[in-house]
Scaffold this active site. Structure first.
Site, PDB file in Angstrom:
ATOM      1  N   ASP A  45       0.833  -1.201   0.000  1.00  0.00           N
ATOM      2  CA  ASP A  45       0.000   0.000   0.000  1.00  0.00           C
ATOM      3  C   ASP A  45       0.872   1.259   0.000  1.00  0.00           C
ATOM      4  O   ASP A  45       0.366   2.376  -0.126  1.00  0.00           O
ATOM      5  CB  ASP A  45      -0.999   0.004   1.161  1.00  0.00           C
ATOM      6  N   GLU A 116      -1.383  -5.937   8.572  1.00  0.00           N
ATOM      7  CA  GLU A 116      -0.701  -5.265   9.667  1.00  0.00           C
ATOM      8  C   GLU A 116      -1.412  -5.583  10.988  1.00  0.00           C
ATOM      9  O   GLU A 116      -2.642  -5.594  11.061  1.00  0.00           O
ATOM     10  CB  GLU A 116      -0.692  -3.752   9.447  1.00  0.00           C
ATOM     11  N   GLU A 183       9.127  -4.090  11.142  1.00  0.00           N
ATOM     12  CA  GLU A 183       9.483  -2.765  10.619  1.00  0.00           C
ATOM     13  C   GLU A 183       9.923  -1.808  11.717  1.00  0.00           C
ATOM     14  O   GLU A 183       9.208  -1.595  12.708  1.00  0.00           O
ATOM     15  CB  GLU A 183       8.310  -2.152   9.838  1.00  0.00           C
TER      16      GLU A 183
END
Length: 265
Positions: A45, A116, A183
């Site tokens: 995205d 996520e 991340e």
């Protein structure tokens, strides 16, 4: 070259063979990356920020991801194709999450989806895996939670945050995810998580001890302007090369040097 599957990724972790992953958003980039040896192509995205100019990933729609996924699918034959589930495509209900994940495979031609979240998404990941759609998880700095996090900041520095991230990692593995992106977390924490999980970890700003690495292709190629997070290494600087080529074109057209006889019928 042999087609990459999620079983290959699990074997690579077991054998200590590092996994490579890059984002791709179009056919020509997909073709080049696929023939260059990348194991995983991610239609992220991040397309909203790097291709459409959005301030963040939140405005990206299912239709946008599906469109770019179709283009990438046409360009690759070897790499595993993973599609990001955009904001609010999986958070409303489990049934809607399953339907949208199915669209990614059926319409977008993806082979897996990325979601996520950790503990809070365990049931969603499990439900999608239960209908035989492979899920890659994503914890740490999760861009769809940017407003809650107060910006793009390193996650897991406080002891309480470290414990939560470890629990998130264990939760997505328990739910059936075949891999997890880590991340922007401290290297030592990524190393600990990687050692505790049986599934591969893919790092971005998480140090060298993850089972693989991912970058946004525009960042790698030097096509992101002044945007340059600490974890990004530019392996090329294409922006000035493109700019120079365009300037030469403009000059030659204005001076009637192009097209010349060689480029005319």
């Amino acid at each position: 070259m042999k087609k990459v599957t999620i079983l290959d990724l699990k074997k690579m972790k077991a054998e200590g063979d590092k996994i490579t992953m890059l984002t791709a958003y179009d056919y020509p980039t997909s073709r080049i990356l696929d023939t260059s040896g990348i194991e995983i192509l991610l239609v992220g995205d991040s397309v909203g920020s790097v291709m459409a100019g959005y301030q963040n990933t939140l405005p990206v729609t299912m239709e946008e991801i599906i469109y770019h996924c179709q283009a990438v699918a046409r360009g690759r034959t070897r790499a595993l194709l993973v599609a990001d589930m955009p904001f609010m495509s999986y958070q409303v209900s489990i049934e809607e999450a399953k339907k949208n994940a199915g669209r990614m495979l059926k319409e977008g031609l993806a082979e897996a989806v990325k979601i996520e979240g950790g503990v809070n998404m365990e049931e969603v990941i499990e439900a999608i895996c239960d209908i035989d759609i492979p899920v890659m998880a994503h914890i740490g700095l999760t861009p769809q939670s940017i407003h809650r996090m107060g910006g793009y900041k390193v996650q897991g520095q406080a002891e309480k945050e470290r414990d939560k991230l470890l629990q998130d990692a264990l939760a997505v593995e328990r739910a059936g995810a075949f891999a997890v992106v880590l991340e922007v977390i401290p290297s030592y924490l990524a190393k600990e998580i990687s050692s505790q999980l049986s599934i591969p970890t893919i790092g971005i700003g998480a140090g060298p001890d993850c089972d693989g690495q991912v970058l946004v292709i525009n960042d790698l190629l030097g096509l992101s302007g002044e945007f340059r997070p600490k974890f990004v290494k530019r392996f090329a600087a294409l922006e000035p090369l493109i700019s120079e080529a365009v300037k030469r074109y403009v000059t030659e057209v204005k001076e009637s040097k192009f097209p010349d006889a060689e480029h005319s019928f």
